[in-house]
Design an enzyme around this catalytic site. Structure first.
Site, mmCIF file in Angstrom:
data_model
loop_
_atom_site.group_PDB
_atom_site.id
_atom_site.type_symbol
_atom_site.label_atom_id
_atom_site.label_comp_id
_atom_site.label_asym_id
_atom_site.label_seq_id
_atom_site.Cartn_x
_atom_site.Cartn_y
_atom_site.Cartn_z
ATOM 1 N N LEU A 34 74.084 55.716 67.139
ATOM 2 C CA LEU A 34 73.561 56.643 66.130
ATOM 3 C C LEU A 34 73.711 56.131 64.704
ATOM 4 O O LEU A 34 74.676 55.453 64.365
ATOM 5 C CB LEU A 34 74.288 57.986 66.271
ATOM 6 C CG LEU A 34 74.197 58.613 67.669
ATOM 7 C CD1 LEU A 34 75.012 59.906 67.713
ATOM 8 C CD2 LEU A 34 72.756 58.878 68.082
ATOM 9 N N HIS A 35 72.726 56.475 63.884
ATOM 10 C CA HIS A 35 72.748 56.144 62.455
ATOM 11 C C HIS A 35 72.334 57.398 61.678
ATOM 12 O O HIS A 35 72.110 58.468 62.284
ATOM 13 C CB HIS A 35 71.836 54.953 62.166
ATOM 14 C CG HIS A 35 70.438 55.105 62.711
ATOM 15 N ND1 HIS A 35 69.550 56.045 62.242
ATOM 16 C CD2 HIS A 35 69.794 54.451 63.711
ATOM 17 C CE1 HIS A 35 68.416 55.942 62.908
ATOM 18 N NE2 HIS A 35 68.527 54.996 63.815
ATOM 19 N N GLY A 37 69.626 58.322 60.416
ATOM 20 C CA GLY A 37 68.364 58.927 60.858
ATOM 21 C C GLY A 37 68.630 59.995 61.914
ATOM 22 O O GLY A 37 68.192 61.150 61.795
ATOM 23 N N HIS A 38 69.396 59.602 62.937
ATOM 24 C CA HIS A 38 69.747 60.569 63.992
ATOM 25 C C HIS A 38 70.528 61.748 63.396
ATOM 26 O O HIS A 38 70.293 62.906 63.743
ATOM 27 C CB HIS A 38 70.635 59.912 65.040
ATOM 28 C CG HIS A 38 70.018 58.755 65.769
ATOM 29 N ND1 HIS A 38 70.454 57.467 65.613
ATOM 30 C CD2 HIS A 38 69.012 58.693 66.664
ATOM 31 C CE1 HIS A 38 69.749 56.650 66.384
ATOM 32 N NE2 HIS A 38 68.852 57.369 67.030
ATOM 33 N N GLN A 62 61.106 53.990 79.668
ATOM 34 C CA GLN A 62 60.277 53.797 78.476
ATOM 35 C C GLN A 62 60.320 52.360 77.953
ATOM 36 O O GLN A 62 59.695 52.047 76.947
ATOM 37 C CB GLN A 62 60.638 54.794 77.376
ATOM 38 C CG GLN A 62 61.954 54.551 76.691
ATOM 39 C CD GLN A 62 62.314 55.707 75.766
ATOM 40 O OE1 GLN A 62 62.578 56.826 76.218
ATOM 41 N NE2 GLN A 62 62.307 55.461 74.471
ATOM 42 N N GLY A 148 62.134 62.542 64.816
ATOM 43 C CA GLY A 148 61.929 61.870 63.533
ATOM 44 C C GLY A 148 60.484 61.420 63.351
ATOM 45 O O GLY A 148 59.851 60.955 64.300
ATOM 46 N N LYS A 150 59.761 58.853 61.978
ATOM 47 C CA LYS A 150 59.817 57.404 62.221
ATOM 48 C C LYS A 150 58.944 57.026 63.412
ATOM 49 O O LYS A 150 58.260 56.020 63.400
ATOM 50 C CB LYS A 150 61.280 57.020 62.456
ATOM 51 C CG LYS A 150 61.533 55.671 63.061
ATOM 52 C CD LYS A 150 61.569 54.628 61.997
ATOM 53 C CE LYS A 150 61.684 53.204 62.491
ATOM 54 N NZ LYS A 150 62.002 52.974 63.857
ATOM 55 N N ASP A 151 59.009 57.864 64.471
ATOM 56 C CA ASP A 151 58.206 57.621 65.671
ATOM 57 C C ASP A 151 57.047 58.613 65.682
ATOM 58 O O ASP A 151 56.982 59.525 66.510
ATOM 59 C CB ASP A 151 59.082 57.778 66.915
ATOM 60 C CG ASP A 151 60.221 56.768 66.906
ATOM 61 O OD1 ASP A 151 59.989 55.612 67.276
ATOM 62 O OD2 ASP A 151 61.341 57.133 66.470
ATOM 63 N N ARG A 188 67.711 49.345 66.353
ATOM 64 C CA ARG A 188 67.326 47.948 66.594
ATOM 65 C C ARG A 188 67.550 47.058 65.367
ATOM 66 O O ARG A 188 67.473 45.835 65.504
ATOM 67 C CB ARG A 188 65.864 47.865 67.029
ATOM 68 C CG ARG A 188 65.624 48.377 68.441
ATOM 69 C CD ARG A 188 64.229 48.026 68.952
ATOM 70 N NE ARG A 188 64.101 48.251 70.376
ATOM 71 C CZ ARG A 188 63.552 49.338 70.934
ATOM 72 N NH1 ARG A 188 63.060 50.290 70.165
ATOM 73 N NH2 ARG A 188 63.472 49.473 72.244
HETATM 74 P P1 AMP Z 1 66.064 56.933 69.359
HETATM 75 O O1 AMP Z 1 67.547 56.988 69.551
HETATM 76 O O2 AMP Z 1 65.574 55.656 68.755
HETATM 77 O O3 AMP Z 1 65.309 57.316 70.611
HETATM 78 O O4 AMP Z 1 65.707 58.058 68.288
HETATM 79 C C1 AMP Z 1 66.053 59.398 68.507
HETATM 80 C C2 AMP Z 1 65.397 60.249 67.469
HETATM 81 O O5 AMP Z 1 65.812 59.847 66.156
HETATM 82 C C3 AMP Z 1 63.852 60.139 67.480
HETATM 83 O O6 AMP Z 1 63.303 61.437 67.292
HETATM 84 C C4 AMP Z 1 63.583 59.239 66.319
HETATM 85 O O7 AMP Z 1 62.299 59.437 65.748
HETATM 86 C C5 AMP Z 1 64.681 59.658 65.340
HETATM 87 N N1 AMP Z 1 64.902 58.607 64.352
HETATM 88 C C6 AMP Z 1 65.162 57.289 64.586
HETATM 89 N N2 AMP Z 1 65.248 56.597 63.420
HETATM 90 C C7 AMP Z 1 65.034 57.496 62.430
HETATM 91 C C8 AMP Z 1 64.984 57.410 61.000
HETATM 92 N N3 AMP Z 1 65.170 56.263 60.365
HETATM 93 N N4 AMP Z 1 64.738 58.543 60.305
HETATM 94 C C9 AMP Z 1 64.529 59.728 60.941
HETATM 95 N N5 AMP Z 1 64.563 59.879 62.280
HETATM 96 C C10 AMP Z 1 64.813 58.782 63.019
#
Ligand code: AMP
Length: 284
Positions: A34-35, A37-38, A62, A148, A150-151, A188
């Site tokens: 987690l960062h 964004g999460h 996926q 997010g 982002k996606d 990533r």
């Molecule tokens: P992931 O762990 O990559 O599957 O992301 C989980 C959720 O966090 C998804 O809804 C992403 O769109 C969101 N997310 C990832 N990176 C960011 C970011 N930089 N800003 C906002 N949301 C993010």
């Protein structure tokens, strides 16, 4: 103390009991590592819902056969302490067998949206996303689910899935969180060397250049994309997958940008072996 739940049955019965008390459930699905964004999604959930549940599951379906499923970064203990600090109620942390037991054979496909843009480069990706999110929705039974921007294509696909399969869930989309440099935060990014990180700024910088062109009155997508492409020509270490301008809801490409409408500029590339995506939402 934060509670860890590993099984679907326990997750469902917990969620049922929360609903019986008349409380709402907010849900943030993640693949962990987690960062901020999460954590921005977690904060949004905490402010809107009585109970916040975060799932951590690196979803094999996926990832394509040549993608990074095995080396995808994982650090459960660190994730757990970050979520504890945020005051999250539950981490749903199932293993592969819990989600995909032997004889599993049911998949969800959003047939049109899954083929476009990201789908051209990752043909099985969105089938895996739609399937896991459906399973997680049935396990967690949220009122609100936080994703997010982002996606962006993922959000569009999941909104379509919710409409088509009649899930009673509200999707809430949260803005992209960036490093100070402008690079969109991503699990990533850890794969990037310092030099690659520097080069990756071209994504955000070219999105900003496009924004300026639009602010100065450019209304033809092809002109904007051509200029953005030129930025990348000189940069041999970045392999551009695509730059597209699409209508906000349908994700259809649009040449003539029209007043009163909103669009995404989508960008995807590979730097070394790391695939990066970014986008900008704008209205005319
Ligand atoms: P992931 O762990 O990559 O599957 O992301 C989980 C959720 O966090 C998804 O809804 C992403 O769109 C969101 N997310 C990832 N990176 C960011 C970011 N930089 N800003 C906002 N949301 C993010």
């Amino acid at each position: 103390m934060i509670k860890i739940v590993n099984t679907i049955k326990e997750m469902q019965s917990y969620s049922n009991s929360v609903h019986r008390e008349g409380k709402t459930v907010g849900f943030v699905p993640t693949m962990g590592y987690l960062h901020e964004g999460h954590l921005s999604l977690v904060k949004a959930s905490k402010s809107k819902s009585d109970i916040t549940i975060v799932s951590i599951f690196v979803n094999p379906t996926q990832f394509g056969p040549n993608e990074d499923f095995n080396k995808y970064p994982r650090d459960f203990e660190k994730d757990k302490s970050l979520l504890e600090e945020e005051g999250v109620d539950i981490i749903f942390y199932p293993d592969n067998k819990e989600i995909y037991p032997e004889h599993f054979q049911t998949y969800v496909e959003v047939t049109e949206i899954q083929k476009k843009h990201e789908g051209e480069f990752r043909p099985t990706h969105f089938k895996g996303v739609a399937t896991i999110v459906s399973i997680l929705f049935n396990a967690v039974k949220p009122d609100f689910a936080f994703f997010g921007q982002k996606d962006a294509q993922q959000v569009s696909l999941l909104k379509q899935m919710i409409r088509d399969l009649k899930f009673e869930i509200n999707i809430i989309v949260c803005p992209i969180i960036r490093e100070e440099s402008g690079l969109a935060k991503s699990s990533r990014n850890i794969y990037l060397s310092d030099e690659e990180k520097q080069k990756a700024l071209l994504l955000y910088n070219s999105l900003n250049m496009a924004k300026q062109m639009i602010e100065q009155g450019e209304r033809k997508s092809s002109n904007i994309i051509k200029k953005m492409n030129q930025n990348f020509l000189a940069e041999k270490k970045i392999h551009l997958n695509y730059i597209r301008i699409v209508e906000e809801n349908t994700f259809q490409e649009t040449e003539q940008l029209e007043k009163g409408k909103s669009y995404f500029i989508l960008i995807a590339c590979k730097i070394g072996t790391t695939r990066l995506i970014d986008n900008l939402l704008f209205s005319i």
